[in-house]
Design a protein around this motif. Structure first.
Motif, PDB file in Angstrom:
ATOM      1  N   THR A 191     -35.481 -16.342  -5.746  1.00  0.00           N
ATOM      2  CA  THR A 191     -36.004 -17.248  -7.037  1.00  0.00           C
ATOM      3  C   THR A 191     -34.743 -17.812  -7.799  1.00  0.00           C
ATOM      4  O   THR A 191     -33.580 -17.325  -7.638  1.00  0.00           O
ATOM      5  CB  THR A 191     -36.306 -16.331  -8.046  1.00  0.00           C
ATOM      6  OG1 THR A 191     -36.801 -16.838  -9.436  1.00  0.00           O
ATOM      7  CG2 THR A 191     -35.338 -15.187  -8.284  1.00  0.00           C
ATOM      8  N   GLU A 192     -35.002 -18.862  -8.264  1.00  0.00           N
ATOM      9  CA  GLU A 192     -33.967 -19.840  -8.983  1.00  0.00           C
ATOM     10  C   GLU A 192     -33.697 -19.299 -10.596  1.00  0.00           C
ATOM     11  O   GLU A 192     -32.776 -19.150 -10.947  1.00  0.00           O
ATOM     12  CB  GLU A 192     -34.172 -21.194  -8.875  1.00  0.00           C
ATOM     13  CG  GLU A 192     -34.382 -21.854  -7.755  1.00  0.00           C
ATOM     14  CD  GLU A 192     -34.581 -23.298  -7.677  1.00  0.00           C
ATOM     15  OE1 GLU A 192     -34.782 -24.062  -8.761  1.00  0.00           O
ATOM     16  OE2 GLU A 192     -34.696 -23.958  -6.632  1.00  0.00           O
ATOM     17  N   GLN A 193     -34.836 -18.860 -11.213  1.00  0.00           N
ATOM     18  CA  GLN A 193     -34.748 -18.396 -12.514  1.00  0.00           C
ATOM     19  C   GLN A 193     -34.715 -16.850 -12.263  1.00  0.00           C
ATOM     20  O   GLN A 193     -35.813 -16.316 -12.016  1.00  0.00           O
ATOM     21  CB  GLN A 193     -35.811 -18.783 -13.167  1.00  0.00           C
ATOM     22  CG  GLN A 193     -35.744 -18.409 -14.745  1.00  0.00           C
ATOM     23  CD  GLN A 193     -36.910 -19.121 -15.428  1.00  0.00           C
ATOM     24  OE1 GLN A 193     -37.657 -19.708 -15.000  1.00  0.00           O
ATOM     25  NE2 GLN A 193     -36.930 -18.551 -16.856  1.00  0.00           N
ATOM     26  N   PRO A 194     -33.814 -16.010 -12.579  1.00  0.00           N
ATOM     27  CA  PRO A 194     -33.804 -14.689 -12.142  1.00  0.00           C
ATOM     28  C   PRO A 194     -34.771 -13.962 -13.064  1.00  0.00           C
ATOM     29  O   PRO A 194     -35.158 -14.265 -14.247  1.00  0.00           O
ATOM     30  CB  PRO A 194     -32.423 -13.948 -12.740  1.00  0.00           C
ATOM     31  CG  PRO A 194     -31.816 -15.302 -13.673  1.00  0.00           C
ATOM     32  CD  PRO A 194     -32.699 -16.327 -13.390  1.00  0.00           C
ATOM     33  N   PHE A 195     -35.316 -12.851 -12.843  1.00  0.00           N
ATOM     34  CA  PHE A 195     -36.177 -11.871 -13.462  1.00  0.00           C
ATOM     35  C   PHE A 195     -35.524 -11.100 -14.669  1.00  0.00           C
ATOM     36  O   PHE A 195     -34.264 -10.750 -14.364  1.00  0.00           O
ATOM     37  CB  PHE A 195     -36.925 -10.790 -12.587  1.00  0.00           C
ATOM     38  CG  PHE A 195     -37.897 -11.572 -11.358  1.00  0.00           C
ATOM     39  CD1 PHE A 195     -39.087 -11.888 -11.727  1.00  0.00           C
ATOM     40  CD2 PHE A 195     -37.211 -11.803 -10.156  1.00  0.00           C
ATOM     41  CE1 PHE A 195     -39.890 -12.721 -11.060  1.00  0.00           C
ATOM     42  CE2 PHE A 195     -38.231 -12.643  -9.239  1.00  0.00           C
ATOM     43  CZ  PHE A 195     -39.645 -12.859  -9.722  1.00  0.00           C
ATOM     44  N   ASP A 196     -36.061 -10.749 -15.577  1.00  0.00           N
ATOM     45  CA  ASP A 196     -35.735  -9.828 -16.608  1.00  0.00           C
ATOM     46  C   ASP A 196     -35.940  -8.523 -16.514  1.00  0.00           C
ATOM     47  O   ASP A 196     -35.239  -7.703 -16.953  1.00  0.00           O
ATOM     48  CB  ASP A 196     -36.349 -10.264 -18.053  1.00  0.00           C
ATOM     49  CG  ASP A 196     -36.166 -11.822 -18.303  1.00  0.00           C
ATOM     50  OD1 ASP A 196     -34.717 -12.053 -18.495  1.00  0.00           O
ATOM     51  OD2 ASP A 196     -36.859 -12.600 -18.371  1.00  0.00           O
ATOM     52  N   ALA A 197     -36.698  -8.100 -15.461  1.00  0.00           N
ATOM     53  CA  ALA A 197     -37.082  -6.766 -15.250  1.00  0.00           C
ATOM     54  C   ALA A 197     -38.133  -6.608 -14.281  1.00  0.00           C
ATOM     55  O   ALA A 197     -38.794  -7.344 -13.714  1.00  0.00           O
ATOM     56  CB  ALA A 197     -37.692  -5.762 -16.626  1.00  0.00           C
ATOM     57  N   VAL A 198     -38.218  -5.259 -13.484  1.00  0.00           N
ATOM     58  CA  VAL A 198     -39.143  -5.108 -12.608  1.00  0.00           C
ATOM     59  C   VAL A 198     -39.779  -3.929 -12.848  1.00  0.00           C
ATOM     60  O   VAL A 198     -39.243  -2.902 -13.345  1.00  0.00           O
ATOM     61  CB  VAL A 198     -38.153  -4.619 -11.091  1.00  0.00           C
ATOM     62  CG1 VAL A 198     -39.330  -4.266  -9.877  1.00  0.00           C
ATOM     63  CG2 VAL A 198     -37.501  -5.858 -10.774  1.00  0.00           C
ATOM     64  N   PHE A 199     -41.206  -3.873 -12.615  1.00  0.00           N
ATOM     65  CA  PHE A 199     -42.188  -2.904 -12.844  1.00  0.00           C
ATOM     66  C   PHE A 199     -42.789  -2.354 -11.549  1.00  0.00           C
ATOM     67  O   PHE A 199     -43.580  -3.276 -11.188  1.00  0.00           O
ATOM     68  CB  PHE A 199     -43.209  -3.188 -13.957  1.00  0.00           C
ATOM     69  CG  PHE A 199     -44.230  -2.077 -14.348  1.00  0.00           C
ATOM     70  CD1 PHE A 199     -43.855  -1.228 -15.343  1.00  0.00           C
ATOM     71  CD2 PHE A 199     -45.451  -2.057 -13.771  1.00  0.00           C
ATOM     72  CE1 PHE A 199     -44.933  -0.182 -15.789  1.00  0.00           C
ATOM     73  CE2 PHE A 199     -46.307  -0.925 -14.031  1.00  0.00           C
ATOM     74  CZ  PHE A 199     -45.868  -0.061 -14.945  1.00  0.00           C
ATOM     75  N   CYS A 200     -42.554  -1.406 -10.928  1.00  0.00           N
ATOM     76  CA  CYS A 200     -42.650  -1.002  -9.632  1.00  0.00           C
ATOM     77  C   CYS A 200     -43.411   0.670  -9.424  1.00  0.00           C
ATOM     78  O   CYS A 200     -42.886   1.457 -10.108  1.00  0.00           O
ATOM     79  CB  CYS A 200     -41.142  -0.984  -8.961  1.00  0.00           C
ATOM     80  SG  CYS A 200     -41.492  -0.691  -7.198  1.00  0.00           S
ATOM     81  N   ASP A 201     -44.428   0.394  -8.531  1.00  0.00           N
ATOM     82  CA  ASP A 201     -45.042   1.787  -8.333  1.00  0.00           C
ATOM     83  C   ASP A 201     -44.181   2.337  -7.338  1.00  0.00           C
ATOM     84  O   ASP A 201     -43.040   1.784  -6.536  1.00  0.00           O
ATOM     85  CB  ASP A 201     -46.544   1.493  -7.427  1.00  0.00           C
ATOM     86  CG  ASP A 201     -47.091   2.780  -7.197  1.00  0.00           C
ATOM     87  OD1 ASP A 201     -46.790   3.416  -8.110  1.00  0.00           O
ATOM     88  OD2 ASP A 201     -47.841   2.679  -6.270  1.00  0.00           O
ATOM     89  N   VAL A 202     -44.106   3.793  -7.252  1.00  0.00           N
ATOM     90  CA  VAL A 202     -42.953   4.414  -6.449  1.00  0.00           C
ATOM     91  C   VAL A 202     -43.826   4.733  -5.062  1.00  0.00           C
ATOM     92  O   VAL A 202     -43.026   4.502  -3.848  1.00  0.00           O
ATOM     93  CB  VAL A 202     -42.936   5.963  -7.087  1.00  0.00           C
ATOM     94  CG1 VAL A 202     -42.276   6.887  -6.238  1.00  0.00           C
ATOM     95  CG2 VAL A 202     -42.124   5.748  -8.312  1.00  0.00           C
ATOM     96  N   VAL A 203     -45.011   5.088  -4.882  1.00  0.00           N
ATOM     97  CA  VAL A 203     -45.713   5.392  -3.651  1.00  0.00           C
ATOM     98  C   VAL A 203     -46.275   4.150  -3.038  1.00  0.00           C
ATOM     99  O   VAL A 203     -47.412   3.600  -3.325  1.00  0.00           O
ATOM    100  CB  VAL A 203     -46.717   6.343  -3.750  1.00  0.00           C
ATOM    101  CG1 VAL A 203     -47.251   6.568  -2.303  1.00  0.00           C
ATOM    102  CG2 VAL A 203     -46.223   7.763  -4.173  1.00  0.00           C
ATOM    103  N   MET A 204     -45.648   3.439  -1.855  1.00  0.00           N
ATOM    104  CA  MET A 204     -45.934   2.310  -1.299  1.00  0.00           C
ATOM    105  C   MET A 204     -45.794   2.356   0.313  1.00  0.00           C
ATOM    106  O   MET A 204     -44.874   3.174   0.405  1.00  0.00           O
ATOM    107  CB  MET A 204     -45.342   1.054  -1.783  1.00  0.00           C
ATOM    108  CG  MET A 204     -45.771   0.680  -3.238  1.00  0.00           C
ATOM    109  SD  MET A 204     -44.881  -0.717  -3.686  1.00  0.00           S
ATOM    110  CE  MET A 204     -43.011  -0.542  -3.581  1.00  0.00           C
ATOM    111  N   PRO A 205     -46.667   1.725   1.072  1.00  0.00           N
ATOM    112  CA  PRO A 205     -46.251   1.699   2.767  1.00  0.00           C
ATOM    113  C   PRO A 205     -44.712   1.194   2.830  1.00  0.00           C
ATOM    114  O   PRO A 205     -44.314   0.068   2.063  1.00  0.00           O
ATOM    115  CB  PRO A 205     -47.198   0.881   3.165  1.00  0.00           C
ATOM    116  CG  PRO A 205     -48.223   0.826   2.136  1.00  0.00           C
ATOM    117  CD  PRO A 205     -47.663   1.083   0.970  1.00  0.00           C
ATOM    118  N   GLY A 206     -44.095   1.687   3.977  1.00  0.00           N
ATOM    119  CA  GLY A 206     -42.711   1.193   4.036  1.00  0.00           C
ATOM    120  C   GLY A 206     -41.713   1.541   3.028  1.00  0.00           C
ATOM    121  O   GLY A 206     -41.821   2.900   2.811  1.00  0.00           O
TER     122      GLY A 206
END
Length: 718
Positions: free
Chosen positions: A641-656
């Motif tokens: 991304t050229e414009q950085p993100f301000d925050a990440v909202f992420c699930d814990v349990v995912m494949p991989g």
């Protein structure tokens, strides 16, 4: 065993000093030591061994196993288990039942049977660092089943024989096959003063006939004296204990081990069963006992056949009755073993049924309320007041469902705790005041606190829930009248509970003492089971004490219960106590704004329905959203991304790659990028905590999602 592990010189091993061990190893060893099942932690490529007390019984007097490679500890069996160990290190959970191994225990080789599971131990990134060996020895049950099957086959074969010679041949042949022996012999004897005469015998191929007159030397007299006393004569270990003449005789026949079992009738040695082997060996207690039992049975069959031959007509009915009774005894024995197995399985199914039935019952009640409310909300003529009432009912029901799953996870010690250091006294005082107001004048609520402040390290919300659950149970047990005491004691030792070793602490002991009806002794072992309750239907879910048990155990403590029927009950929670200097004031953050102000948020969620819903929530609140369906895709988007993100909202349990691993990677590569983790349940979160990340438990509302994001964004600053 914990002290032995602490005192062991780990600096001389590949693990290094105990203080430098990785957290996942410390956690796994702690769980291993707390387990009542035999367990060993096998670490690294060489599988260095750490084990609990129960595993010491499996070792059976082997040399020191701590810190040694597993292949050295079990070198005599390594060729049989090496492949399964490598499969576990490759990431496979290996389970096998009643596996036979020839092992060294007590200084002798021994055939033993084990049911075990090799479980891979992974770090937070999913790499296999070792394995957990959980094992149960099943030698006794396997041998018992084989013994019963053998005796059943022997009984049927002997019952069909009609001559003593045939009974002898059948018995010795089956016994030799069962014990994997090279030869057996059976002889009828007539002893006299200077020897004995063998009147008839059956001999396995390769052995000379035994019929004839035998004179006794000193060893022979000693042997016959022992046999006349009804004692077995056991010769093993390459005939080393025999005089030279006897040893030469046995060696000439190729025999290296012998066991002789006497038959005594009317005080006289009348028959002898001799079991030979051409392999060096040591006779086990099981083999000696079985040979003795088979000898007695064989003689009983012979006596019956001889009596039948002499008085065949008179004894025919009695012979049939004896055979039937023997068969019934064997059948009953088999039925008892089968019934025991069925009973154990039924008890397991009853526990599972109670748990699933309780969950299904409570969730069906909640779903009924939600479904009914949705039905009414679809009516076009519904006025606003009733619409708001149904919406509030649905919201309250969802919160009750979340509380129910939280209590189940608490019992399983799989909830995500947020521990903090706080002074316990003021918190308990507030809870006592609240309950004093709610219970009325007929219940006296007493508070006993130490003079000095007492700080504990625990999840405050879960502690308040646990104490309130106990106080409400105490109030109900007193039927609205009596004395309820809430007590805090500092610097306590934690006693050994439920088979665990005592711990020195220090621990803070929080006790709830009532003067109620007490708990019956036969119920004490079940009170922490989920959905178990003695209250009337509709007056309790049976999850309150489950939450208490799971919370304190996951917090590093335990709960003790003492009760006397008619005199009251005391529940005592033991929680880790810390020094006041460990307390830290919680940082104050500016109040979060209600809208997103067009901040760029990266949503990482593999579930399409949940991911789309969260993205829509945040867009409706003014955020600019990008949605990634995996942690790997999220890393690629952040890098591109050229414009950085301000925050990440992420699930814990995912494949991989999971959400926790993604957060740790971003902490290294983008330390200024806030991360909010969310999950309904995660092993990594339950065992290792949030690792310093903001955490939002599922289920959550739109307001909670925005509040969590605004909090981390406000910490970041403009």
């Amino acid at each position: 065993m914990a002290e032995r592990i602490r005192d062991h010189d780990w600096g001389a091993t590949a693990l290094g000093p105990l203080q430098a061990w990785p957290d996942v190893l410390k956690t796994t060893v702690s769980l291993c030591l707390a387990s009542r099942f035999p367990q060993a932690v096998l670490w690294g490529e060489t599988l260095l061994t750490l084990h609990n007390d129960a595993f010491a019984d499996i070792l059976g007097g082997k040399p020191q196993a701590l810190g040694r490679p597993f292949s050295e500890v079990w070198q005599e069996a390594w060729s049989d288990i090496a492949d399964m160990a490598q499969r576990a290190l490759a990431g496979e959970a290996v389970y096998i039942e009643d596996f036979p191994l020839l092992i060294e225990r007590g200084g002798n080789p021994e055939r033993a049977f084990f049911t075990f599971c090799y479980s891979p131990i992974r770090d937070h990134d999913g790499r296999v660092l070792g394995m957990l060996d959980t094992v149960t020895e099943t030698t006794a049950s396997v041998i018992a089943n084989r013994r019963l099957n053998f005796l059943d086959s022997l009984g049927r074969a002997a019952a069909n024989a009609t001559a003593p010679e045939r009974i002898m041949a059948t018995t010795t042949r089956l016994l030799g096959e069962h014990l994997q022996l090279s030869s057996c012999a059976y002889a009828v004897m007539e002893p006299d003063e200077d020897g004995f005469t063998i009147c008839g015998d059956w001999v396995a191929p390769g052995l000379p006939p035994l019929v004839g007159k035998y004179r006794l030397n000193d060893f022979g007299r000693l042997a016959v004296s022992r046999l006349r006393a009804g004692l077995p004569l056991v010769i093993d270990d390459n005939l080393n204990q025999l005089p030279a003449q006897e040893a030469a005789t046995f060696q000439a026949m190729g025999i290296t081990a012998t066991i002789c079992m006497p038959l005594i009738k009317d005080g006289r040695l009348t028959a002898l069963m001799a079991i030979h082997d051409r392999r060096p060996r040591t006779w086990t207690r099981y083999e000696q006992t079985l040979v003795s039992e088979v000898t007695e049975r064989c003689w009983a069959h012979i006596q019956r056949v001889q009596a039948a031959a002499e008085v065949r007509a008179a004894m025919a009915a009695l012979e049939t009755l004896n055979a039937t009774l023997e068969q019934r005894v064997e059948e009953r024995t088999g039925q008892l073993l089968h019934t025991e197995a069925v009973l154990r399985q039924a008890q397991k199914l009853e526990a599972i049924g109670q748990l699933t039935g309780g969950v299904a019952h409570d969730f069906n009640n909640l779903l009924t309320i939600i479904q009914s409310s949705l039905h009414f909300l679809q009516r076009p003529d519904l006025d606003e007041t009733r619409r708001n009432r149904y919406l509030k009912t649905m919201t309250d029901t969802v919160e009750r469902g979340a509380k129910l799953t939280g209590q189940l996870l608490a019992f399983a010690r799989r909830q995500a705790l947020s521990p903090q250091v706080f002074e316990a006294g003021p918190r308990l005082e507030a809870m006592a005041d609240m309950l004093d107001t709610a219970t009325g004048a007929r219940i006296e609520v007493r508070l006993e606190l130490p003079e000095a402040p007492c700080h504990v390290h625990a999840d405050l919300g879960q502690l308040e829930t646990a104490v309130i659950n106990l106080m409400i149970n105490a109030r109900d047990a007193m039927a609205g009248q009596g004395t309820l005491c809430l007590r805090l004691q500092a610097d306590q030792h934690m006693p050994g509970l439920r088979g665990q070793a005592p711990q020195a602490g220090p621990f803070a002991a929080i006790s709830v003492v009532d003067s109620g009806v007490g708990i019956a002794p036969h119920l004490l072992e079940r009170i922490f089971d989920p959905f178990f309750t003695t209250k009337a239907a509709g007056q309790g879910t049976g999850l309150g004490l489950s939450q208490v048990f799971g919370f304190v155990r996951q917090s590093g403590g335990d709960v003790q219960v003492t009760s006397c029927e008619g005199q009251g009950t005391t529940f005592t929670l033991y929680l880790p106590q810390v020094t006041p200097s460990a307390t830290e004031a919680a940082p104050e953050h500016p109040a979060p704004s209600a809208e997103g102000q067009r901040q760029r948020i990266l949503v990482v969620e593999d579930n399409a329905d949940v991911g789309g819903f969260i993205a829509q929530i945040l867009r409706d609140h003014g955020y600019h959203i990008s949605w990634a369906r995996s942690a790997e895709e999220a890393l690629a988007r952040i890098a591109a991304t050229e414009q950085p993100f301000d925050a990440v909202f992420c699930d814990v349990v995912m494949p991989g790659m999971g959400g926790l691993a993604l957060g740790l990677a971003l902490r290294h590569s983008h330390p200024d990028l806030p991360v909010v983790l969310t999950s309904g349940y995660s092993d990594a979160i339950a065992e290792g905590g949030h690792q310093g990340f903001a955490f939002l438990a599922k289920p959550y509302s739109a307001e909670q999602v925005c509040q969590s994001l605004n909090e981390v964004l406000s910490r970041r600053g403009p």
